[in-house]
Design a protein around this motif. Sequence first.
Motif, mmCIF file in Angstrom:
data_model
loop_
_atom_site.group_PDB
_atom_site.id
_atom_site.type_symbol
_atom_site.label_atom_id
_atom_site.label_comp_id
_atom_site.label_asym_id
_atom_site.label_seq_id
_atom_site.Cartn_x
_atom_site.Cartn_y
_atom_site.Cartn_z
ATOM 1 N N UNK A 156 0.832 -1.204 0.000
ATOM 2 C CA UNK A 156 0.000 0.000 0.000
ATOM 3 C C UNK A 156 0.865 1.251 0.000
ATOM 4 N N UNK A 157 1.921 1.255 0.788
ATOM 5 C CA UNK A 157 2.821 2.413 0.844
ATOM 6 C C UNK A 157 3.509 2.642 -0.495
ATOM 7 N N UNK A 158 3.943 1.572 -1.146
ATOM 8 C CA UNK A 158 4.586 1.693 -2.464
ATOM 9 C C UNK A 158 3.630 2.320 -3.470
ATOM 10 N N UNK A 159 2.407 1.792 -3.516
ATOM 11 C CA UNK A 159 1.435 2.304 -4.485
ATOM 12 C C UNK A 159 1.011 3.729 -4.152
ATOM 13 N N UNK A 160 0.902 4.045 -2.874
ATOM 14 C CA UNK A 160 0.525 5.397 -2.472
ATOM 15 C C UNK A 160 1.602 6.397 -2.857
ATOM 16 N N UNK A 161 2.852 6.064 -2.585
ATOM 17 C CA UNK A 161 3.947 6.958 -2.975
ATOM 18 C C UNK A 161 4.035 7.099 -4.497
ATOM 19 N N UNK A 162 3.879 5.981 -5.198
ATOM 20 C CA UNK A 162 4.014 5.999 -6.665
ATOM 21 C C UNK A 162 2.919 6.814 -7.337
#
Length: 192
Positions: free
Chosen positions: A143-149
Motif C-alpha cells: 500500500x505504501x509503495x502504491x501510495x507513494x508511486x
Amino acid sequence: MRNAEASKERILEAAMAEFSAHGIAGARVDRIAKAAGCNKNLIYIYFDNKETLFATLLQKHLLRVYEDIAFTPDDLPGYAARVFDFGMSRPDLMRLLAWYNLEQQHAVPPERGAAHGAKVEELAEAQRAGRVGGAFPPHFLMTAVMTLATAYTAANPFGAPLDADSTKDLVALRGAVSAAVGLLAQQDGAAR
C-alpha cells in the motif's frame, strides 16, 4: 464484425473521457453516444447499462496495467518508478480509479483483488527470503509503495494540488518516490 468492434472502441474512448471527468453518477450516456458518433441505444445493446460500461472500461485498462507494469519485489524502487511513470502519463485513468473508489464503496473487481493479492504474496516471499526488509508487513508495504508511486497523479488530493511546483521536475520527483520506497524496503529496518 469489424464494424461492431470499431463502434465498441469508439464508445469506450468516449466513455473514458466522460467517466474520468464526471464519475459514474455524473456521466451521461447521451454525451457518450454523441462523442462516439453513435446512437444511444447501441451503448445499451453492447453494454446493457452505464455501470456495466464503466466496469468494462475499468477492467480493460487495469488488465493492461497488470500486463504492462511488471511487479518486481526485489526492485521495489524500480517498480514504484514504473508505476509513477504510468500514473503521470495517464491522468484520465487515475481520475477513473478515483471515481471508482468514491462511488463503488470500495468493492474491488475480482481481477484487481487477485492481482494485488499476488503482489502481496510475492512481496511476503521476498521478505521471508531476506531479499526485502521486513520492517513493515507486506500488505502495508505494498500500500505504501502504491501510495507513494501515485501521490502526484491527477487523482491524489495531496500531491500536486497542495504543491503546484512539485511536478515541474518529474525526473527529480520520480527519483524521490523511488528513494522513499527504497527506504521503506531496506534490509536493516532503519526506515522504522
